[in-house]
Design a protein around this motif. Structure first.
Motif, PDB file in Angstrom:
ATOM      1  N   ASP A   1       0.756  -1.414   0.127  1.00  0.00           N
ATOM      2  CA  ASP A   1      -0.253   0.454   0.492  1.00  0.00           C
ATOM      3  C   ASP A   1       0.508   0.759   0.390  1.00  0.00           C
ATOM      4  O   ASP A   1       0.234   2.155  -0.632  1.00  0.00           O
ATOM      5  CB  ASP A   1      -0.707  -0.181   1.246  1.00  0.00           C
ATOM      6  CG  ASP A   1      -1.994  -1.092   0.934  1.00  0.00           C
ATOM      7  OD1 ASP A   1      -2.784  -1.641  -0.149  1.00  0.00           O
ATOM      8  OD2 ASP A   1      -2.101  -1.456   1.960  1.00  0.00           O
ATOM      9  N   VAL A   2       1.671   1.272   0.739  1.00  0.00           N
ATOM     10  CA  VAL A   2       2.655   2.465   0.517  1.00  0.00           C
ATOM     11  C   VAL A   2       3.647   2.585  -0.338  1.00  0.00           C
ATOM     12  O   VAL A   2       3.645   3.956  -1.473  1.00  0.00           O
ATOM     13  CB  VAL A   2       4.193   2.298   1.762  1.00  0.00           C
ATOM     14  CG1 VAL A   2       5.187   3.274   1.886  1.00  0.00           C
ATOM     15  CG2 VAL A   2       3.162   1.859   3.726  1.00  0.00           C
ATOM     16  N   ASP A   3       4.227   1.657  -1.635  1.00  0.00           N
ATOM     17  CA  ASP A   3       4.660   1.362  -2.384  1.00  0.00           C
ATOM     18  C   ASP A   3       3.506   1.813  -3.322  1.00  0.00           C
ATOM     19  O   ASP A   3       3.634   2.844  -4.480  1.00  0.00           O
ATOM     20  CB  ASP A   3       5.216  -0.326  -2.832  1.00  0.00           C
ATOM     21  CG  ASP A   3       6.013  -0.654  -2.076  1.00  0.00           C
ATOM     22  OD1 ASP A   3       7.114   0.079  -1.311  1.00  0.00           O
ATOM     23  OD2 ASP A   3       6.536  -1.533  -2.430  1.00  0.00           O
ATOM     24  N   ALA A   4       2.445   1.599  -3.870  1.00  0.00           N
ATOM     25  CA  ALA A   4       1.644   2.282  -4.647  1.00  0.00           C
ATOM     26  C   ALA A   4       1.273   4.002  -4.119  1.00  0.00           C
ATOM     27  O   ALA A   4       0.879   4.650  -5.437  1.00  0.00           O
ATOM     28  CB  ALA A   4      -0.038   1.797  -4.261  1.00  0.00           C
ATOM     29  N   TYR A   5       1.177   4.711  -2.864  1.00  0.00           N
ATOM     30  CA  TYR A   5       0.835   5.520  -2.027  1.00  0.00           C
ATOM     31  C   TYR A   5       2.441   6.518  -3.342  1.00  0.00           C
ATOM     32  O   TYR A   5       1.810   7.508  -4.406  1.00  0.00           O
ATOM     33  CB  TYR A   5       0.502   5.967  -1.115  1.00  0.00           C
ATOM     34  CG  TYR A   5       0.475   7.544  -0.784  1.00  0.00           C
ATOM     35  CD1 TYR A   5      -0.615   7.742  -0.202  1.00  0.00           C
ATOM     36  CD2 TYR A   5       1.226   8.140  -1.104  1.00  0.00           C
ATOM     37  CE1 TYR A   5      -1.073   8.846   0.235  1.00  0.00           C
ATOM     38  CE2 TYR A   5       1.128   9.579  -1.029  1.00  0.00           C
ATOM     39  CZ  TYR A   5      -0.171  10.019  -0.298  1.00  0.00           C
ATOM     40  OH  TYR A   5      -0.337  11.330   0.481  1.00  0.00           O
ATOM     41  N   LEU A   6       2.950   5.045  -3.407  1.00  0.00           N
ATOM     42  CA  LEU A   6       4.330   6.430  -3.645  1.00  0.00           C
ATOM     43  C   LEU A   6       4.847   6.627  -5.037  1.00  0.00           C
ATOM     44  O   LEU A   6       4.876   7.454  -5.581  1.00  0.00           O
ATOM     45  CB  LEU A   6       5.822   6.487  -3.186  1.00  0.00           C
ATOM     46  CG  LEU A   6       5.823   6.302  -1.563  1.00  0.00           C
ATOM     47  CD1 LEU A   6       6.816   5.289  -0.968  1.00  0.00           C
ATOM     48  CD2 LEU A   6       6.099   7.815  -0.489  1.00  0.00           C
ATOM     49  N   ALA A   7       4.250   5.537  -5.551  1.00  0.00           N
ATOM     50  CA  ALA A   7       4.527   5.177  -6.837  1.00  0.00           C
ATOM     51  C   ALA A   7       3.119   6.732  -7.426  1.00  0.00           C
ATOM     52  O   ALA A   7       3.300   7.121  -8.689  1.00  0.00           O
ATOM     53  CB  ALA A   7       3.419   4.163  -7.181  1.00  0.00           C
ATOM     54  N   ALA A   8       1.628   6.095  -6.918  1.00  0.00           N
ATOM     55  CA  ALA A   8       1.380   7.472  -7.844  1.00  0.00           C
ATOM     56  C   ALA A   8       1.310   8.909  -7.450  1.00  0.00           C
ATOM     57  O   ALA A   8       1.861  10.228  -8.207  1.00  0.00           O
ATOM     58  CB  ALA A   8       0.113   7.505  -6.989  1.00  0.00           C
ATOM     59  N   PHE A   9       2.366   9.048  -6.101  1.00  0.00           N
ATOM     60  CA  PHE A   9       2.684  10.236  -5.568  1.00  0.00           C
ATOM     61  C   PHE A   9       3.913  11.128  -6.973  1.00  0.00           C
ATOM     62  O   PHE A   9       3.738  12.000  -7.042  1.00  0.00           O
ATOM     63  CB  PHE A   9       3.042  10.491  -4.263  1.00  0.00           C
ATOM     64  CG  PHE A   9       3.710  11.833  -4.389  1.00  0.00           C
ATOM     65  CD1 PHE A   9       2.828  12.823  -3.588  1.00  0.00           C
ATOM     66  CD2 PHE A   9       5.095  12.526  -3.391  1.00  0.00           C
ATOM     67  CE1 PHE A   9       3.671  14.430  -3.433  1.00  0.00           C
ATOM     68  CE2 PHE A   9       5.591  12.830  -3.743  1.00  0.00           C
ATOM     69  CZ  PHE A   9       4.262  14.428  -3.248  1.00  0.00           C
ATOM     70  N   ALA A  10       4.782   9.993  -7.309  1.00  0.00           N
ATOM     71  CA  ALA A  10       5.719  10.285  -8.253  1.00  0.00           C
ATOM     72  C   ALA A  10       5.517  10.315  -9.169  1.00  0.00           C
ATOM     73  O   ALA A  10       6.076  11.603  -9.938  1.00  0.00           O
ATOM     74  CB  ALA A  10       7.029   9.481  -8.056  1.00  0.00           C
ATOM     75  N   ASP A  11       4.741   9.982  -9.631  1.00  0.00           N
ATOM     76  CA  ASP A  11       3.876  10.218 -11.028  1.00  0.00           C
ATOM     77  C   ASP A  11       3.484  11.746 -10.560  1.00  0.00           C
ATOM     78  O   ASP A  11       3.743  12.240 -11.879  1.00  0.00           O
ATOM     79  CB  ASP A  11       2.566   9.022 -10.969  1.00  0.00           C
ATOM     80  CG  ASP A  11       2.890   8.275 -12.325  1.00  0.00           C
ATOM     81  OD1 ASP A  11       4.495   7.537 -12.348  1.00  0.00           O
ATOM     82  OD2 ASP A  11       2.484   7.158 -11.697  1.00  0.00           O
ATOM     83  N   LEU A  12       1.927  12.126 -10.090  1.00  0.00           N
ATOM     84  CA  LEU A  12       1.925  13.384 -10.498  1.00  0.00           C
ATOM     85  C   LEU A  12       3.286  14.700 -10.139  1.00  0.00           C
ATOM     86  O   LEU A  12       3.336  14.986 -11.281  1.00  0.00           O
ATOM     87  CB  LEU A  12       1.517  13.343  -8.845  1.00  0.00           C
ATOM     88  CG  LEU A  12       0.961  15.050  -9.332  1.00  0.00           C
ATOM     89  CD1 LEU A  12      -0.524  15.343 -10.220  1.00  0.00           C
ATOM     90  CD2 LEU A  12      -0.301  15.287  -7.642  1.00  0.00           C
ATOM     91  N   ILE A  13       3.990  14.355  -9.197  1.00  0.00           N
ATOM     92  CA  ILE A  13       4.869  15.392  -8.929  1.00  0.00           C
ATOM     93  C   ILE A  13       6.024  15.386 -11.013  1.00  0.00           C
ATOM     94  O   ILE A  13       6.838  16.698 -11.057  1.00  0.00           O
ATOM     95  CB  ILE A  13       5.690  15.154  -8.345  1.00  0.00           C
ATOM     96  CG1 ILE A  13       5.462  15.306  -6.770  1.00  0.00           C
ATOM     97  CG2 ILE A  13       7.260  15.688  -8.033  1.00  0.00           C
ATOM     98  CD1 ILE A  13       4.610  16.554  -6.198  1.00  0.00           C
ATOM     99  N   GLY A  14       6.370  13.882 -11.222  1.00  0.00           N
ATOM    100  CA  GLY A  14       7.289  14.264 -12.385  1.00  0.00           C
ATOM    101  C   GLY A  14       6.120  15.577 -13.249  1.00  0.00           C
ATOM    102  O   GLY A  14       7.046  15.550 -14.653  1.00  0.00           O
ATOM    103  N   GLU A  15       4.829  15.195 -14.078  1.00  0.00           N
ATOM    104  CA  GLU A  15       4.301  15.929 -14.318  1.00  0.00           C
ATOM    105  C   GLU A  15       4.350  16.875 -14.034  1.00  0.00           C
ATOM    106  O   GLU A  15       3.958  17.360 -15.347  1.00  0.00           O
ATOM    107  CB  GLU A  15       2.469  14.754 -14.339  1.00  0.00           C
ATOM    108  CG  GLU A  15       2.896  13.329 -14.899  1.00  0.00           C
ATOM    109  CD  GLU A  15       1.041  13.327 -14.877  1.00  0.00           C
ATOM    110  OE1 GLU A  15       0.226  14.375 -14.931  1.00  0.00           O
ATOM    111  OE2 GLU A  15       1.066  12.478 -14.834  1.00  0.00           O
ATOM    112  N   LEU A  16       4.011  17.601 -12.899  1.00  0.00           N
ATOM    113  CA  LEU A  16       4.041  18.760 -12.188  1.00  0.00           C
ATOM    114  C   LEU A  16       5.454  19.901 -12.541  1.00  0.00           C
ATOM    115  O   LEU A  16       5.813  20.517 -13.332  1.00  0.00           O
ATOM    116  CB  LEU A  16       3.960  19.124 -11.270  1.00  0.00           C
ATOM    117  CG  LEU A  16       2.167  19.024 -11.006  1.00  0.00           C
ATOM    118  CD1 LEU A  16       2.116  18.798  -8.904  1.00  0.00           C
ATOM    119  CD2 LEU A  16       1.447  19.524 -11.670  1.00  0.00           C
ATOM    120  N   VAL A  17       6.708  18.815 -12.918  1.00  0.00           N
ATOM    121  CA  VAL A  17       7.356  19.249 -12.668  1.00  0.00           C
ATOM    122  C   VAL A  17       8.657  19.503 -13.944  1.00  0.00           C
ATOM    123  O   VAL A  17       8.938  19.784 -14.428  1.00  0.00           O
ATOM    124  CB  VAL A  17       9.417  18.244 -11.678  1.00  0.00           C
ATOM    125  CG1 VAL A  17      10.460  18.593 -11.643  1.00  0.00           C
ATOM    126  CG2 VAL A  17       8.248  18.655 -10.124  1.00  0.00           C
TER     127      VAL A  17
END
Length: 347
Positions: free
Chosen positions: A331-347
């Motif tokens: 569950d933690v891995d799923a959260y971090l993967a989704a969070f990283a995807d968003l930050i990657g798109e934004l940055v």
């Protein structure tokens, strides 16, 4: 408790609470949960002190009842919502968290019955962590001015048995709890010292002519809620369960820090045992005003929607993710993967 903020929908919900008692204990349950506990604490404090006013810290959340639905706006106290009495602001005082000077100025009038606060403000703008010496100063000034002190552990009990009151060795006149102590069955409860509890005692029974304090209700102490609380606190919320959720919370915080650092963002990761999250600022805020300066509501909402679309439910916009006792490393891995995807798109 609501479904874990760090669990995918396939993961069952888990509660996080345990309270190991105050000297005297009075328990009640209702649809409004901890709201009722805080309401009754105020009534007992008013009966004990003969004072009318109540003090909270800016950025607080202690339920939905009149006295607490007051906030600071442009330097003045105003009702937070419609439908409140026109004089509600006359009964409530609000000062910044971590500001002992402001607290002492208000309490010096000796008309405040009780200060109610979370040990660390966690809900609307949190977490706001106390400065070194804040709680010692809070206890000293309340005692000196004859003001009672209540810690609301409804959200902070997530850190382990007894919440922050036990972990930090805090001294208060009341402690209130709610939500997860009955694993989703409505329940609010409060404990108090024997000295404060004396106002509720009726040594001669029903015929005692001692004035009564307005506490209790039809569903208070009902067998269903009591059985649920017993099961949750004795069978589910074990020391091992708390250790598990704390480990996951630390792992989540580490992952959030790594993603933010890799993106070159000057954001702060907060670590609150099983609860993690971000402040969009280079240092943690100390007051609600500081927290709101960098809150960025559109970004918070975008993050929540982005995670939800990828199977991760991040509950309250201002609360940050919390790992429940039912959460897993996956569950933690799923959260971090989704969070990283968003930050990657934004940055």
């Amino acid at each position: 408790m609501d479904r874990s903020t760090c669990c995918r929908p396939r993961t069952r919900s888990g509660s996080q609470a345990s309270w190991r008692g105050a000297t005297a204990f009075h328990c009640g349950s209702s649809r409004s949960r901890a709201t009722s506990a805080n309401t009754e604490v105020i009534r007992i404090a008013r009966a004990s002190t003969g004072r009318e006013k109540v003090l909270f810290f800016d950025g607080k959340y202690h339920g939905h009842f009149d006295d607490v639905l007051v906030e600071i706006e442009d330097g003045h106290l105003v009702p937070e919502e419609d439908g409140l009495p026109h004089d509600v602001t006359t009964r409530t005082r609000v000062v910044p968290f971590n500001d002992l000077e402001a607290l002492e100025r208000v309490l010096s009038a000796r008309d405040v019955a009780v200060v109610i606060t979370e040990p660390a403000l966690t809900n609307n703008v949190g977490p706001l962590m106390p400065d070194d010496g804040f709680h010692e100063g809070l206890r000293e000034v309340t005692r000196r001015t004859g003001t009672l002190l209540a810690y609301d552990e409804t959200h902070t009990q997530v850190v382990g048995p007894g919440g922050l009151t036990r972990r930090w060795g805090l001294a208060s006149d009341f402690v209130t709890v709610g939500k997860s102590i009955a694993a989703g069955i409505p329940l609010g409860a409060y404990g108090m010292t024997e000295e404060v509890a004396a106002v509720l005692q009726r040594p001669d029974g029903r015929d005692d002519d001692k004035p009564q304090v307005a506490v209790g209700g039809t569903l208070f102490g009902n067998p269903l809620s009591m059985a649920a609380a017993r099961a949750a606190m004795s069978e589910v919320l074990t020391d091992d369960a708390y250790a598990h959720s704390q480990r996951l919370g630390s792992r989540l915080a580490d992952g959030l820090s790594q993603v933010v650092a890799a993106a070159g963002l000057e954001w702060t990761t907060h670590r609150f045992w099983p609860r993690s999250g971000l402040s969009f600022s280079p240092s943690p805020p100390r007051t609600a005003a500081e927290a709101m300066e960098d809150f960025d509501v559109p970004l918070r909402r975008l993050l929540r929607v982005h995670l939800a679309n990828r199977g991760v439910w991040d509950a309250i916009v201002g609360a940050g993710p919390t790992c429940s006792v039912a959460a897993t490393d996956e569950d933690v891995d799923a959260y971090l993967a989704a969070f990283a995807d968003l930050i990657g798109e934004l940055v």
